[in-house]
Motif scaffolding. Structure first.
Motif, mmCIF file in Angstrom:
data_model
loop_
_atom_site.group_PDB
_atom_site.id
_atom_site.type_symbol
_atom_site.label_atom_id
_atom_site.label_comp_id
_atom_site.label_asym_id
_atom_site.label_seq_id
_atom_site.Cartn_x
_atom_site.Cartn_y
_atom_site.Cartn_z
ATOM 1 N N HIS A 73 25.887 7.943 84.943
ATOM 2 C CA HIS A 73 25.718 8.994 85.949
ATOM 3 C C HIS A 73 24.323 9.598 85.848
ATOM 4 C CE1 HIS A 73 26.026 13.044 87.694
ATOM 5 N NE2 HIS A 73 26.867 12.466 88.548
ATOM 6 N N THR A 74 23.877 9.850 84.625
ATOM 7 C CA THR A 74 22.546 10.418 84.426
ATOM 8 C C THR A 74 21.464 9.449 84.895
ATOM 9 O OG1 THR A 74 23.301 11.782 82.595
ATOM 10 C CG2 THR A 74 20.942 11.325 82.695
ATOM 11 N N ILE A 75 21.610 8.181 84.555
ATOM 12 C CA ILE A 75 20.635 7.173 85.001
ATOM 13 C C ILE A 75 20.615 7.108 86.531
ATOM 14 C CG2 ILE A 75 20.146 4.693 85.043
ATOM 15 C CD1 ILE A 75 21.286 4.642 82.124
ATOM 16 N N ALA A 76 21.802 7.091 87.134
ATOM 17 C CA ALA A 76 21.899 7.016 88.591
ATOM 18 C C ALA A 76 21.308 8.259 89.250
ATOM 19 C CB ALA A 76 23.353 6.834 89.008
ATOM 20 N N TYR A 77 21.458 9.410 88.618
ATOM 21 C CA TYR A 77 20.947 10.659 89.182
ATOM 22 C C TYR A 77 19.428 10.733 89.060
ATOM 23 C CZ TYR A 77 22.424 15.215 91.010
ATOM 24 O OH TYR A 77 22.692 16.279 91.821
ATOM 25 N N LEU A 78 18.898 10.361 87.908
ATOM 26 C CA LEU A 78 17.471 10.543 87.662
ATOM 27 C C LEU A 78 16.599 9.444 88.239
ATOM 28 C CD1 LEU A 78 17.465 11.956 84.026
ATOM 29 C CD2 LEU A 78 17.585 13.177 86.200
ATOM 30 N N THR A 79 17.140 8.245 88.414
ATOM 31 C CA THR A 79 16.312 7.131 88.869
ATOM 32 C C THR A 79 15.773 7.326 90.293
ATOM 33 O OG1 THR A 79 17.466 5.663 87.359
ATOM 34 C CG2 THR A 79 16.244 4.644 89.124
ATOM 35 N N PRO A 80 16.327 7.753 91.291
ATOM 36 C CA PRO A 80 17.739 7.775 91.670
ATOM 37 C C PRO A 80 18.200 6.410 92.204
ATOM 38 C CG PRO A 80 16.449 8.774 93.411
ATOM 39 C CD PRO A 80 15.488 8.372 92.315
ATOM 40 N N LEU A 81 19.422 6.070 91.854
ATOM 41 C CA LEU A 81 20.043 4.859 92.381
ATOM 42 C C LEU A 81 20.804 5.235 93.655
ATOM 43 C CD1 LEU A 81 21.492 3.277 89.111
ATOM 44 C CD2 LEU A 81 19.380 2.665 90.303
ATOM 45 N N PRO A 82 20.927 4.294 94.588
ATOM 46 C CA PRO A 82 21.644 4.619 95.833
ATOM 47 C C PRO A 82 23.125 4.870 95.570
ATOM 48 C CG PRO A 82 21.124 2.278 95.746
ATOM 49 C CD PRO A 82 20.441 2.919 94.563
ATOM 50 N N GLN A 83 23.697 5.692 96.426
ATOM 51 C CA GLN A 83 25.140 5.905 96.346
ATOM 52 C C GLN A 83 25.815 4.594 96.732
ATOM 53 O OE1 GLN A 83 26.599 8.042 94.828
ATOM 54 N NE2 GLN A 83 26.210 10.131 95.422
ATOM 55 N N PRO A 84 26.936 4.268 96.218
ATOM 56 C CA PRO A 84 27.895 5.098 95.510
ATOM 57 C C PRO A 84 27.767 5.056 93.989
ATOM 58 C CG PRO A 84 28.977 3.057 96.074
ATOM 59 C CD PRO A 84 27.554 2.962 96.571
ATOM 60 N N ASN A 85 26.625 4.652 93.429
ATOM 61 C CA ASN A 85 26.467 4.545 91.973
ATOM 62 C C ASN A 85 26.859 5.839 91.260
ATOM 63 O OD1 ASN A 85 25.082 1.908 91.002
ATOM 64 N ND2 ASN A 85 24.096 2.411 92.946
ATOM 65 N N ARG A 86 26.237 6.930 91.664
ATOM 66 C CA ARG A 86 26.486 8.207 90.994
ATOM 67 C C ARG A 86 27.930 8.662 91.209
ATOM 68 N NH1 ARG A 86 22.970 11.617 93.619
ATOM 69 N NH2 ARG A 86 24.578 12.945 94.471
ATOM 70 N N ALA A 87 28.433 8.498 92.414
ATOM 71 C CA ALA A 87 29.809 8.908 92.708
ATOM 72 C C ALA A 87 30.818 8.115 91.881
ATOM 73 C CB ALA A 87 30.097 8.755 94.200
ATOM 74 N N LEU A 88 30.600 6.810 91.761
ATOM 75 C CA LEU A 88 31.515 5.987 90.954
ATOM 76 C C LEU A 88 31.497 6.422 89.495
ATOM 77 C CD1 LEU A 88 30.907 2.457 92.494
ATOM 78 C CD2 LEU A 88 32.973 3.844 92.669
ATOM 79 N N ALA A 89 30.296 6.673 88.974
ATOM 80 C CA ALA A 89 30.199 7.132 87.581
ATOM 81 C C ALA A 89 30.914 8.461 87.403
ATOM 82 C CB ALA A 89 28.731 7.249 87.168
ATOM 83 N N PHE A 90 30.729 9.371 88.355
ATOM 84 C CA PHE A 90 31.396 10.669 88.286
ATOM 85 C C PHE A 90 32.914 10.496 88.266
ATOM 86 C CE2 PHE A 90 33.679 13.929 90.649
ATOM 87 C CZ PHE A 90 33.421 15.049 89.874
ATOM 88 N N PHE A 91 33.432 9.713 89.209
ATOM 89 C CA PHE A 91 34.884 9.574 89.324
ATOM 90 C C PHE A 91 35.495 8.806 88.152
ATOM 91 C CE2 PHE A 91 34.118 10.670 93.838
ATOM 92 C CZ PHE A 91 34.926 11.801 93.863
ATOM 93 N N ILE A 92 34.767 7.893 87.563
ATOM 94 C CA ILE A 92 35.282 7.210 86.362
ATOM 95 C C ILE A 92 35.436 8.229 85.230
ATOM 96 C CG2 ILE A 92 34.707 5.558 84.533
ATOM 97 C CD1 ILE A 92 33.507 3.784 86.774
ATOM 98 N N GLY A 93 34.394 9.016 84.980
ATOM 99 C CA GLY A 93 34.472 10.034 83.927
ATOM 100 C C GLY A 93 35.558 11.057 84.199
ATOM 101 N N TYR A 94 35.633 11.506 85.439
ATOM 102 C CA TYR A 94 36.647 12.488 85.827
ATOM 103 C C TYR A 94 38.046 11.896 85.688
ATOM 104 C CZ TYR A 94 38.297 16.524 88.522
ATOM 105 O OH TYR A 94 38.927 17.681 88.926
#
Length: 155
Positions: free
Chosen positions: A117-138
């Motif tokens: 999630h941090t890598i996807a946020y800071l790079t930034p990678l296109p969605q849904p990368n960050r959303a998928l990471a968020f929902f997996i952790g959640y």
């Protein structure tokens, strides 16, 4: 009552402690990264923070927002919103006697999701990368909560 030596022999608890150390260290890194970007980009939120760069009106030009600083800050806030519940629920879950391999799977998925999630946020990678990471952790935290409520707690 469990004494400390018994707790240190609990493999699930020790795995939880290990993965918690990793994710908390990552979260600490995020506060350092925020400070780094604030200093290198000369972007400050409070007047007293920019006093070393000038006085009066000259200092006010450093009271601004910056997209990069805000991106790092939001990633750090997202960590706080997700890691704190993981700590509480994960601790109770680890002490509830779950299967070691299932618990380690939960912990690894959470830590991996937060790092990604941090890598996807800071790079930034296109969605849904960050959303998928968020929902997996959640989802991992919800899974531990469900297993805990289903098997060990009295409702």
């Amino acid at each position: 009552m469990v004494n400390l030596s018994q707790l240190m022999e609990n493999e699930v608890f020790m795995a939880f402690a290990s993965y918690t150390t990793i994710v908390l260290s990552k979260m600490m890194f995020m506060s350092t990264a925020t400070a780094f970007y604030r200093l290198t980009r000369k972007v400050f939120a409070n007047p007293e923070d920019c006093a070393g760069f000038g006085k009066g009106e000259n200092a006010k030009k450093y009271l601004r927002t910056d997209d990069r600083v805000e991106r790092v800050r939001r990633a750090h806030l997202n960590d706080l919103e997700n890691i704190v519940p993981f700590l509480g629920i994960g601790l109770l879950y680890s002490l509830s006697g779950p299967d070691l391999s299932t618990a380690i799977l939960h912990f690894r998925l959470f830590v991996g999701a937060r790092i990604y999630h941090t890598i996807a946020y800071l790079t930034p990678l296109p969605q849904p990368n960050r959303a998928l990471a968020f929902f997996i952790g959640y989802g991992v935290t919800l899974s531990m909560a469900y297993r805990l409520l289903k098997s060990k707690l009295y409702l």
